[in-house]
Design a protein around this motif. Structure first.
Motif, PDB file in Angstrom:
ATOM      1  N   UNK A   1       0.552  -1.051  -0.151  1.00  0.00           N
ATOM      2  CA  UNK A   1      -0.123  -0.327  -0.020  1.00  0.00           C
ATOM      3  C   UNK A   1       1.287   1.170   0.264  1.00  0.00           C
ATOM      4  N   UNK A   2       2.008   1.047   0.605  1.00  0.00           N
ATOM      5  CA  UNK A   2       2.907   2.308   0.792  1.00  0.00           C
ATOM      6  C   UNK A   2       3.377   2.903  -0.851  1.00  0.00           C
ATOM      7  N   UNK A   3       4.301   1.808  -1.044  1.00  0.00           N
ATOM      8  CA  UNK A   3       4.808   2.057  -2.794  1.00  0.00           C
ATOM      9  C   UNK A   3       3.722   2.170  -3.848  1.00  0.00           C
ATOM     10  N   UNK A   4       1.962   1.507  -3.759  1.00  0.00           N
ATOM     11  CA  UNK A   4       1.086   2.099  -4.666  1.00  0.00           C
ATOM     12  C   UNK A   4       0.981   3.310  -4.227  1.00  0.00           C
ATOM     13  N   UNK A   5       0.658   3.765  -2.716  1.00  0.00           N
ATOM     14  CA  UNK A   5       0.677   5.383  -2.826  1.00  0.00           C
ATOM     15  C   UNK A   5       2.172   6.253  -3.225  1.00  0.00           C
ATOM     16  N   UNK A   6       2.811   5.791  -3.180  1.00  0.00           N
ATOM     17  CA  UNK A   6       4.430   6.433  -3.557  1.00  0.00           C
ATOM     18  C   UNK A   6       4.363   6.676  -5.055  1.00  0.00           C
ATOM     19  N   UNK A   7       3.923   5.601  -5.837  1.00  0.00           N
ATOM     20  CA  UNK A   7       4.197   5.609  -6.902  1.00  0.00           C
ATOM     21  C   UNK A   7       3.048   7.087  -7.436  1.00  0.00           C
ATOM     22  N   UNK A   8       1.559   6.962  -6.685  1.00  0.00           N
ATOM     23  CA  UNK A   8       0.211   7.404  -6.639  1.00  0.00           C
ATOM     24  C   UNK A   8       0.495   9.225  -6.643  1.00  0.00           C
ATOM     25  N   UNK A   9       1.253   9.477  -5.665  1.00  0.00           N
ATOM     26  CA  UNK A   9       1.608  10.413  -5.208  1.00  0.00           C
ATOM     27  C   UNK A   9       2.511  10.982  -5.280  1.00  0.00           C
ATOM     28  N   UNK A  10       3.561  10.482  -5.436  1.00  0.00           N
ATOM     29  CA  UNK A  10       4.711  10.907  -5.149  1.00  0.00           C
ATOM     30  C   UNK A  10       5.783  10.967  -4.147  1.00  0.00           C
ATOM     31  N   UNK A  11       5.269  11.154  -3.222  1.00  0.00           N
ATOM     32  CA  UNK A  11       5.667  11.159  -1.910  1.00  0.00           C
ATOM     33  C   UNK A  11       4.411  10.992  -0.759  1.00  0.00           C
ATOM     34  N   UNK A  12       5.033  10.580   0.133  1.00  0.00           N
ATOM     35  CA  UNK A  12       3.882   9.740   1.156  1.00  0.00           C
ATOM     36  C   UNK A  12       4.390  10.358   2.640  1.00  0.00           C
ATOM     37  N   UNK A  13       4.127  10.166   3.581  1.00  0.00           N
ATOM     38  CA  UNK A  13       4.773  10.611   4.536  1.00  0.00           C
ATOM     39  C   UNK A  13       3.925  10.130   6.147  1.00  0.00           C
ATOM     40  N   UNK A  14       4.535   9.183   6.504  1.00  0.00           N
ATOM     41  CA  UNK A  14       5.061   7.289   7.696  1.00  0.00           C
ATOM     42  C   UNK A  14       6.013   7.661   8.483  1.00  0.00           C
ATOM     43  N   UNK A  15       6.044   6.872   9.050  1.00  0.00           N
ATOM     44  CA  UNK A  15       7.362   6.784   9.986  1.00  0.00           C
ATOM     45  C   UNK A  15       8.827   6.289   9.566  1.00  0.00           C
TER      46      UNK A  15
ATOM     47  N   UNK B   1      11.204  15.044  11.851  1.00  0.00           N
ATOM     48  CA  UNK B   1      10.928  15.483  13.544  1.00  0.00           C
ATOM     49  C   UNK B   1      10.238  13.822  13.546  1.00  0.00           C
ATOM     50  N   UNK B   2       9.438  14.463  15.177  1.00  0.00           N
ATOM     51  CA  UNK B   2       8.519  13.095  15.849  1.00  0.00           C
ATOM     52  C   UNK B   2       7.216  14.175  15.243  1.00  0.00           C
ATOM     53  N   UNK B   3       6.229  12.966  15.833  1.00  0.00           N
ATOM     54  CA  UNK B   3       4.994  13.558  15.907  1.00  0.00           C
ATOM     55  C   UNK B   3       4.523  13.619  17.411  1.00  0.00           C
ATOM     56  N   UNK B   4       3.084  14.383  17.204  1.00  0.00           N
ATOM     57  CA  UNK B   4       3.386  14.739  18.834  1.00  0.00           C
ATOM     58  C   UNK B   4       2.504  14.145  19.491  1.00  0.00           C
ATOM     59  N   UNK B   5       1.712  13.463  18.475  1.00  0.00           N
ATOM     60  CA  UNK B   5       0.570  12.207  19.738  1.00  0.00           C
ATOM     61  C   UNK B   5       1.397  11.198  20.507  1.00  0.00           C
ATOM     62  N   UNK B   6       2.451  10.132  19.458  1.00  0.00           N
ATOM     63  CA  UNK B   6       2.924   9.570  20.278  1.00  0.00           C
ATOM     64  C   UNK B   6       4.624   9.814  20.178  1.00  0.00           C
ATOM     65  N   UNK B   7       4.987  10.429  19.924  1.00  0.00           N
ATOM     66  CA  UNK B   7       6.555  10.762  19.508  1.00  0.00           C
ATOM     67  C   UNK B   7       7.324  10.191  18.379  1.00  0.00           C
ATOM     68  N   UNK B   8       6.858   8.822  17.457  1.00  0.00           N
ATOM     69  CA  UNK B   8       7.169   8.628  16.533  1.00  0.00           C
ATOM     70  C   UNK B   8       8.087   9.376  15.870  1.00  0.00           C
ATOM     71  N   UNK B   9       9.081   8.917  14.847  1.00  0.00           N
ATOM     72  CA  UNK B   9      10.873  10.137  14.186  1.00  0.00           C
ATOM     73  C   UNK B   9       9.278   9.710  12.407  1.00  0.00           C
ATOM     74  N   UNK B  10       8.711  10.484  12.854  1.00  0.00           N
ATOM     75  CA  UNK B  10       8.131  10.776  10.123  1.00  0.00           C
ATOM     76  C   UNK B  10       9.323  11.100   9.774  1.00  0.00           C
ATOM     77  N   UNK B  11       8.912  10.686   8.861  1.00  0.00           N
ATOM     78  CA  UNK B  11       9.781  11.497   7.825  1.00  0.00           C
ATOM     79  C   UNK B  11       9.127  10.946   6.262  1.00  0.00           C
ATOM     80  N   UNK B  12       9.266  11.805   4.881  1.00  0.00           N
ATOM     81  CA  UNK B  12       9.105  11.552   4.069  1.00  0.00           C
ATOM     82  C   UNK B  12       9.553  11.019   2.955  1.00  0.00           C
ATOM     83  N   UNK B  13       9.233   9.728   2.654  1.00  0.00           N
ATOM     84  CA  UNK B  13      10.188   9.025   0.895  1.00  0.00           C
ATOM     85  C   UNK B  13       9.205   9.603   0.170  1.00  0.00           C
ATOM     86  N   UNK B  14      10.487  10.523  -1.419  1.00  0.00           N
ATOM     87  CA  UNK B  14       9.714  10.514  -2.827  1.00  0.00           C
ATOM     88  C   UNK B  14      10.516  10.897  -3.022  1.00  0.00           C
ATOM     89  N   UNK B  15       9.579  10.380  -4.675  1.00  0.00           N
ATOM     90  CA  UNK B  15      11.396  10.400  -5.915  1.00  0.00           C
ATOM     91  C   UNK B  15      11.341  10.976  -5.892  1.00  0.00           C
TER      92      UNK B  15
END
Length: 156
Positions: free
Chosen positions: A23-37, A109-123
């Motif tokens: 699902x993350x790969x499909x979203x990356x191909x569709x949107x060219x950029x995804x935000x996840x941990x 940086x870190x997500x406000x709710x649970x402190x997880x590290x957030x990153x953007x994977x982009x083409x």
């Protein structure tokens, strides 16, 4: 011990992990950029780079006549036909000259709710390095009656 074991478990079962990465790969191909941990973004690299290389080789002609086979192999991972079509017609020709490293991770940086590290994977070839331009709002113009009332209020 985990000697020579690659990949992260991400706290889910194997089938859930496979579906999530697809699902993350499909979203990356569709949107060219995804935000996840950060962990998911790094794990997505292993899957999406292989898909992009397979599409690039099929389009570039290294596997001449095997375009349909490559499409079917990619379609095993990406279940949306429009995403597969976009990968082979739009993305693959654009990355044809690149020897690898089709994506990048930018840590946010870190997500406000649970402190997880957030990153953007982009083409890489689709990032312009600029924030999207905001649409300018048209200025409100006063009607003739409102202008006269405004002038009367200012002078009086």
């Amino acid at each position: 011990m985990r000697h020579r074991k690659s990949g992260r478990k991400l706290g889910v079962t194997a089938s859930h992990r496979k579906a999530m990465l697809n699902a993350l790969c499909s979203a990356l191909i569709r949107h060219k950029k995804i935000q996840t941990t950060t962990a998911k973004a790094k794990e997505t690299r292993m899957v999406v780079e292989k898909l992009l290389t397979r599409a690039k080789n099929a389009v570039a002609g290294e596997t001449k006549g095997k375009d349909i086979h490559a499409r079917r192999q990619v379609a095993r991972m990406i279940h949306d036909r429009n995403d597969v079509r976009e990968l082979f017609t739009e993305i693959a020709p654009k990355i044809a000259s690149r020897p690898g490293g089709y994506t990048r991770v930018v840590k946010l940086g870190r997500r406000f709710g649970d402190g997880a590290e957030i990153a953007v994977r982009e083409l890489v070839d689709y990032n312009t390095g600029e924030a999207p331009a905001k649409k300018a709002k048209p200025k409100k113009t006063k009607k003739k009656g409102e202008e006269a009332a405004a002038k009367g209020a200012k002078t009086g």
